[in-house]
Design a protein around this motif. Sequence first.
Motif, PDB file in Angstrom:
ATOM      1  N   ASN A  13       2.247   1.249  12.669  1.00 38.70           N
ATOM      2  CA  ASN A  13       1.882   2.314  11.735  1.00 38.70           C
ATOM      3  C   ASN A  13       1.063   3.351  12.488  1.00 38.70           C
ATOM      4  O   ASN A  13      -0.163   3.298  12.482  1.00 38.70           O
ATOM      5  CB  ASN A  13       1.069   1.722  10.572  1.00 38.70           C
ATOM      6  CG  ASN A  13       0.594   2.792   9.597  1.00 38.70           C
ATOM      7  OD1 ASN A  13       1.124   3.908   9.589  1.00 38.70           O
ATOM      8  ND2 ASN A  13      -0.405   2.474   8.794  1.00 38.70           N
ATOM      9  N   ASN A  31      -3.031   1.648  -3.828  1.00 41.05           N
ATOM     10  CA  ASN A  31      -3.764   1.855  -2.578  1.00 41.05           C
ATOM     11  C   ASN A  31      -4.366   0.529  -2.130  1.00 41.05           C
ATOM     12  O   ASN A  31      -4.201  -0.496  -2.793  1.00 41.05           O
ATOM     13  CB  ASN A  31      -4.796   2.992  -2.692  1.00 41.05           C
ATOM     14  CG  ASN A  31      -5.989   2.625  -3.553  1.00 41.05           C
ATOM     15  OD1 ASN A  31      -6.176   1.471  -3.943  1.00 41.05           O
ATOM     16  ND2 ASN A  31      -6.807   3.603  -3.855  1.00 41.05           N
ATOM     17  N   VAL A  80       0.859  -1.192   0.000  1.00 42.57           N
ATOM     18  CA  VAL A  80       0.000   0.000   0.000  1.00 42.57           C
ATOM     19  C   VAL A  80       0.891   1.238   0.000  1.00 42.57           C
ATOM     20  O   VAL A  80       2.086   1.143   0.294  1.00 42.57           O
ATOM     21  CB  VAL A  80      -0.932   0.017   1.231  1.00 42.57           C
ATOM     22  CG1 VAL A  80      -2.003  -1.045   1.114  1.00 42.57           C
ATOM     23  CG2 VAL A  80      -0.145  -0.133   2.519  1.00 42.57           C
ATOM     24  N   THR A  81       0.290   2.377  -0.321  1.00 43.51           N
ATOM     25  CA  THR A  81       1.116   3.564  -0.575  1.00 43.51           C
ATOM     26  C   THR A  81       1.887   4.043   0.654  1.00 43.51           C
ATOM     27  O   THR A  81       2.946   4.631   0.516  1.00 43.51           O
ATOM     28  CB  THR A  81       0.286   4.738  -1.109  1.00 43.51           C
ATOM     29  OG1 THR A  81      -0.548   5.217  -0.054  1.00 43.51           O
ATOM     30  CG2 THR A  81      -0.576   4.323  -2.281  1.00 43.51           C
TER      31      THR A  81
HETATM   32  P1  PGA Z   1      -3.442   3.240   1.582  1.00 44.52           P
HETATM   33  O1  PGA Z   1      -3.325   2.072   2.619  1.00 44.52           O
HETATM   34  O2  PGA Z   1      -2.125   3.441   0.951  1.00 44.52           O
HETATM   35  O3  PGA Z   1      -4.485   2.649   0.659  1.00 44.52           O
HETATM   36  O4  PGA Z   1      -3.968   4.424   2.311  1.00 44.52           O
HETATM   37  C1  PGA Z   1      -2.636   2.225   3.773  1.00 44.52           C
HETATM   38  C2  PGA Z   1      -2.683   0.929   4.511  1.00 44.52           C
HETATM   39  O5  PGA Z   1      -3.585   0.107   4.268  1.00 44.52           O
HETATM   40  O6  PGA Z   1      -1.772   0.757   5.356  1.00 44.52           O
END
Ligand code: PGA
Length: 318
Positions: free
Chosen positions: A173, A138, A109-110
């Motif tokens: 995170n 994403n 994911v990003t």
């Molecule tokens: P995203 O995801 O890049 O779609 O915001 C973040 C994540 O799931 O950790």
Amino acid sequence: MHSNRSRRLSRVTPQQLRAFEATARLLSVTGAARELHLTQPTVSVQLRELAAAVGEPLFESAGRGIRLTQAGEALQQTAGELNDCWRRFESRLAELNGLVRGSLRIAAVTTAEYFVPDLIGPFAAAHPGVEIEFAVENRDGVVARLQRGIDDMAVMMMPPEDLPLDRQPFLDNPLVVIAPAGHRLAGRRLRLSSLAGERWLMREPGSGTRMAAERHFAELGFEPKVAMSLGSNEAIKHAVAAGLGIALLSMVAVRPPVGRAAATTAEGLEILKVSGFPLRRRWSVVWRRDRPLTIAARRFIEHLSAARELRAPRGARA
Ligand code: PGA
């Protein structure tokens, strides 16, 4: 009739399957020819011979382009499985020779793009025989790739519950509320409810960061005033720094201020002191339980677990 068909199928060549795989993925014969460094007529002939061996059309026209027939979709899946088998054989063979070799496909994911390359670096250096492909999308994009079984593994925050996945949580995170430098609420101790009147900038629908924010806000009965959706972490940071609003973002995307006393980051952002934040979430590495892992993939997962012991991502110890 059946034995006729299996006799025909046994004549299918790897070249035909490669031409088919590329055409099915790109839905373009021209694109497949370009990717495979072949002429378009060559690819067309391979596809025609393959369809003859299968005994059914594999593509049909759809508007100006082409799409897979049902037989084509079934063959695409089979070709993927054959490919996986060969990759596993290749890696097993290499292991017999004491080497880790083959390809390793990782999706992330990003938010994970800020640290996964740092983890890939030492692994790639230690395993020069492993060719690594790293895709960033994403959450919705990563889930779609997991559904199709494209990658050996994915790094994400909220793995989908409806797929057969094994997972290993490996890094924190923390999600923080960011505001432009000099924001009137900067430096004060705040409750989330005091941010109800602010303009909130959200990631696009399909983003895991947005999903985490929405879930958390819904649990607290907090209704933010959403002013805008933006398609990347970088776009959010620029928009916040430009004074368009505040946002909830992964701490790894925000470069922390330099020096203990400083509150403002180099990118013109401040992290607001909101009670209950940072929101503690974790990244996991996940992989399909129904498909055997290659040796390279197993080694990389071990490498990630070792990294967890060593350090948290930059800025994660907020
Ligand atoms: P995203 O995801 O890049 O779609 O915001 C973040 C994540 O799931 O950790």
